[in-house]
Design an enzyme around this catalytic site. Structure first.
Site, PDB file in Angstrom:
ATOM      1  N   LYS A 192     122.811  17.804  57.917  1.00  0.00           N
ATOM      2  CA  LYS A 192     121.813  17.508  58.966  1.00  0.00           C
ATOM      3  C   LYS A 192     120.925  16.328  58.571  1.00  0.00           C
ATOM      4  O   LYS A 192     120.717  15.401  59.348  1.00  0.00           O
ATOM      5  CB  LYS A 192     120.922  18.746  59.246  1.00  0.00           C
ATOM      6  N   ARG A 245     124.129  17.695  45.308  1.00  0.00           N
ATOM      7  CA  ARG A 245     123.165  16.839  46.017  1.00  0.00           C
ATOM      8  C   ARG A 245     122.080  16.317  45.071  1.00  0.00           C
ATOM      9  O   ARG A 245     121.550  17.046  44.243  1.00  0.00           O
ATOM     10  CB  ARG A 245     122.494  17.626  47.150  1.00  0.00           C
ATOM     11  N   ARG A 303     116.927  19.548  44.156  1.00  0.00           N
ATOM     12  CA  ARG A 303     115.933  20.432  44.762  1.00  0.00           C
ATOM     13  C   ARG A 303     115.943  21.809  44.099  1.00  0.00           C
ATOM     14  O   ARG A 303     116.997  22.338  43.777  1.00  0.00           O
ATOM     15  CB  ARG A 303     116.224  20.575  46.274  1.00  0.00           C
ATOM     16  N   ARG A 326     119.971  31.325  51.052  1.00  0.00           N
ATOM     17  CA  ARG A 326     119.717  30.456  52.218  1.00  0.00           C
ATOM     18  C   ARG A 326     120.848  30.586  53.239  1.00  0.00           C
ATOM     19  O   ARG A 326     120.593  30.588  54.445  1.00  0.00           O
ATOM     20  CB  ARG A 326     119.584  29.002  51.761  1.00  0.00           C
TER      21      ARG A 326
HETATM   22  P1  AP5 Z   1     122.284  17.152  53.618  1.00  0.00           P
HETATM   23  O1  AP5 Z   1     122.346  16.082  54.636  1.00  0.00           O
HETATM   24  O2  AP5 Z   1     121.170  17.141  52.638  1.00  0.00           O
HETATM   25  O3  AP5 Z   1     122.413  18.583  54.339  1.00  0.00           O
HETATM   26  P2  AP5 Z   1     121.357  19.419  55.189  1.00  0.00           P
HETATM   27  O4  AP5 Z   1     122.107  20.052  56.300  1.00  0.00           O
HETATM   28  O5  AP5 Z   1     120.178  18.581  55.528  1.00  0.00           O
HETATM   29  O6  AP5 Z   1     120.997  20.518  54.107  1.00  0.00           O
HETATM   30  P3  AP5 Z   1     119.582  21.129  53.713  1.00  0.00           P
HETATM   31  O7  AP5 Z   1     119.808  21.877  52.422  1.00  0.00           O
HETATM   32  O8  AP5 Z   1     118.506  20.107  53.723  1.00  0.00           O
HETATM   33  O9  AP5 Z   1     119.377  22.121  54.845  1.00  0.00           O
HETATM   34  P4  AP5 Z   1     118.433  23.293  54.868  1.00  0.00           P
HETATM   35  O10 AP5 Z   1     118.450  23.590  56.288  1.00  0.00           O
HETATM   36  O11 AP5 Z   1     118.780  24.427  53.999  1.00  0.00           O
HETATM   37  O12 AP5 Z   1     117.090  22.722  54.168  1.00  0.00           O
HETATM   38  P5  AP5 Z   1     115.697  22.270  54.760  1.00  0.00           P
HETATM   39  O13 AP5 Z   1     115.165  21.220  53.905  1.00  0.00           O
HETATM   40  O14 AP5 Z   1     115.810  22.049  56.206  1.00  0.00           O
HETATM   41  O15 AP5 Z   1     123.689  17.130  52.839  1.00  0.00           O
HETATM   42  C1  AP5 Z   1     123.950  18.008  51.762  1.00  0.00           C
HETATM   43  C2  AP5 Z   1     124.793  17.277  50.707  1.00  0.00           C
HETATM   44  O16 AP5 Z   1     126.083  17.015  51.254  1.00  0.00           O
HETATM   45  C3  AP5 Z   1     124.229  15.914  50.283  1.00  0.00           C
HETATM   46  O17 AP5 Z   1     124.475  15.750  48.912  1.00  0.00           O
HETATM   47  C4  AP5 Z   1     125.024  14.893  51.113  1.00  0.00           C
HETATM   48  O18 AP5 Z   1     125.162  13.653  50.442  1.00  0.00           O
HETATM   49  C5  AP5 Z   1     126.361  15.610  51.248  1.00  0.00           C
HETATM   50  N1  AP5 Z   1     127.041  15.321  52.509  1.00  0.00           N
HETATM   51  C6  AP5 Z   1     126.484  15.277  53.751  1.00  0.00           C
HETATM   52  N2  AP5 Z   1     127.405  15.058  54.693  1.00  0.00           N
HETATM   53  C7  AP5 Z   1     128.607  14.985  54.032  1.00  0.00           C
HETATM   54  C8  AP5 Z   1     129.956  14.778  54.461  1.00  0.00           C
HETATM   55  N3  AP5 Z   1     130.267  14.620  55.764  1.00  0.00           N
HETATM   56  N4  AP5 Z   1     130.932  14.766  53.517  1.00  0.00           N
HETATM   57  C9  AP5 Z   1     130.626  14.937  52.186  1.00  0.00           C
HETATM   58  N5  AP5 Z   1     129.373  15.136  51.730  1.00  0.00           N
HETATM   59  C10 AP5 Z   1     128.365  15.161  52.641  1.00  0.00           C
HETATM   60  O19 AP5 Z   1     114.841  23.594  54.543  1.00  0.00           O
HETATM   61  C11 AP5 Z   1     114.489  24.017  53.247  1.00  0.00           C
HETATM   62  C12 AP5 Z   1     113.652  25.279  53.332  1.00  0.00           C
HETATM   63  O20 AP5 Z   1     112.433  25.015  54.052  1.00  0.00           O
HETATM   64  C13 AP5 Z   1     114.262  26.473  54.084  1.00  0.00           C
HETATM   65  O21 AP5 Z   1     115.109  27.219  53.242  1.00  0.00           O
HETATM   66  C14 AP5 Z   1     113.022  27.242  54.515  1.00  0.00           C
HETATM   67  O22 AP5 Z   1     112.477  27.959  53.444  1.00  0.00           O
HETATM   68  C15 AP5 Z   1     112.045  26.116  54.857  1.00  0.00           C
HETATM   69  N6  AP5 Z   1     112.156  25.725  56.267  1.00  0.00           N
HETATM   70  C16 AP5 Z   1     112.560  24.521  56.753  1.00  0.00           C
HETATM   71  N7  AP5 Z   1     112.550  24.517  58.089  1.00  0.00           N
HETATM   72  C17 AP5 Z   1     112.110  25.744  58.474  1.00  0.00           C
HETATM   73  C18 AP5 Z   1     111.918  26.360  59.737  1.00  0.00           C
HETATM   74  N8  AP5 Z   1     112.158  25.706  60.898  1.00  0.00           N
HETATM   75  N9  AP5 Z   1     111.463  27.630  59.761  1.00  0.00           N
HETATM   76  C19 AP5 Z   1     111.194  28.296  58.620  1.00  0.00           C
HETATM   77  N10 AP5 Z   1     111.386  27.788  57.385  1.00  0.00           N
HETATM   78  C20 AP5 Z   1     111.845  26.514  57.319  1.00  0.00           C
HETATM   79 MG    MG Z   2     118.117  18.617  55.030  1.00  0.00          MG
END
Ligand code: AP5
Ligand code: MG
Length: 216
Positions: free
Chosen positions: A15, A129, A162, A173
């Site tokens: 994402k 990552r 992270r 998660r």
């Molecule tokens: P990346 O693009 O970083 O993936 P992502 O989907 O953004 O993964 P996140 O871990 O950031 O998602 P998340 O939803 O768990 O975390 P968030 O920060 O939102 O890609 C991942 C890896 O794959 C990278 O190394 C990239 O290079 C690689 N990659 C990408 N695309 C690729 C491809 N096509 N092919 C090969 N490799 C690829 O949330 C973190 C925490 O915050 C949550 O756990 C929660 O505690 C809190 N939080 C955030 N939002 C909320 C909410 N709305 N409500 C409540 N709590 C929340």
């Molecule tokens: Mg993300």
């Protein structure tokens, strides 16, 4: 009319990677709830302390706190033309709140690209990552490596892994995603907004599919 895009998908599906690319080509601001929480943690705010206690366990931050954070962000002038939301909403309560909020701004959710993948791919992506300390640019040691190990290509800052990318937190998660966020697939499908995208393809291919969804 403003354009609001909700990027839906499990942790590690790409994402953040895609949102950065799509924001560049559409000009919409990229709003990541996770990045906003991490910024608060870095600045040692009260919100950051609260968020960290949930994030480190792989749990969701409570809805009321998360919704008010997004409300503030979407009220800023750069969101007048819409926004690209990454990681919000994550519960049906948040999705209902978002609908109410956007109605106040004279808009609604227009597109919900849902990026899919298998669990084994998610785990491999999260364990490899590397994230930039200054601005959150995203790399992968195998699939999207930085030119110089440990250094961000865009701003030269240090790359780190992270805290919530530790194996046990990643598993939690993913469980939390299936229990609390996956119901949004049906929620948005029923509203005719969902488009599925195969997230196991290379990064450029996923971007191409996303852009064609947004042209519809
Ligand atoms: P990346 O693009 O970083 O993936 P992502 O989907 O953004 O993964 P996140 O871990 O950031 O998602 P998340 O939803 O768990 O975390 P968030 O920060 O939102 O890609 C991942 C890896 O794959 C990278 O190394 C990239 O290079 C690689 N990659 C990408 N695309 C690729 C491809 N096509 N092919 C090969 N490799 C690829 O949330 C973190 C925490 O915050 C949550 O756990 C929660 O505690 C809190 N939080 C955030 N939002 C909320 C909410 N709305 N409500 C409540 N709590 C929340
Ligand atoms: Mg993300």
């Amino acid at each position: 009319m403003p354009t609001y895009i909700v990027l839906l998908g499990p942790p590690g599906v790409g994402k953040g990677t895609q949102a950065a690319l799509i924001a560049e080509s559409t000009g919409l601001p990229h709003i990541s709830s996770g990045d906003l929480f991490r910024e608060n943690i870095k600045n040692e705010t009260a919100l950051g302390k609260l968020a960290q206690s949930f994030m480190n366990k792989g749990e969701l931050v409570p809805d009321d706190v998360t919704i008010s954070l997004i409300r503030d962000r979407l009220s800023r002038p750069d969101c007048k033309g819409g926004a690209l939301l990454d990681g919000f909403p994550r519960t049906t309560g948040q999705a209902d709140a978002l609908a109410g909020l956007l109605a106040e701004f004279g808009g609604s959710v227009n597109y919900v690209p849902y990026i899919t993948s298998s669990e084994s791919v998610l785990i491999e992506r999260l364990s490899g990552r590397w994230t930039c300390k200054a601005q959150g640019h995203i790399f992968h040691e195998k699939y999207n490596p930085p030119r110089k190990t440990g250094v961000c290509d865009f701003d030269g800052s240090q790359l780190y892994q992270r805290d919530d990318d530790r194996a046990e937190t990643v598993i939690r998660r993913i469980q939390v995603y299936f229990a609390q966020t996956a119901p949004l697939i049906t929620y948005y499908r029923e509203r005719g907004l969902l488009s599925e995208i195969d997230g196991t393809q290379p990064i450029e291919k996923v971007t191409g599919d996303l852009l064609s969804v947004l042209r519809k």
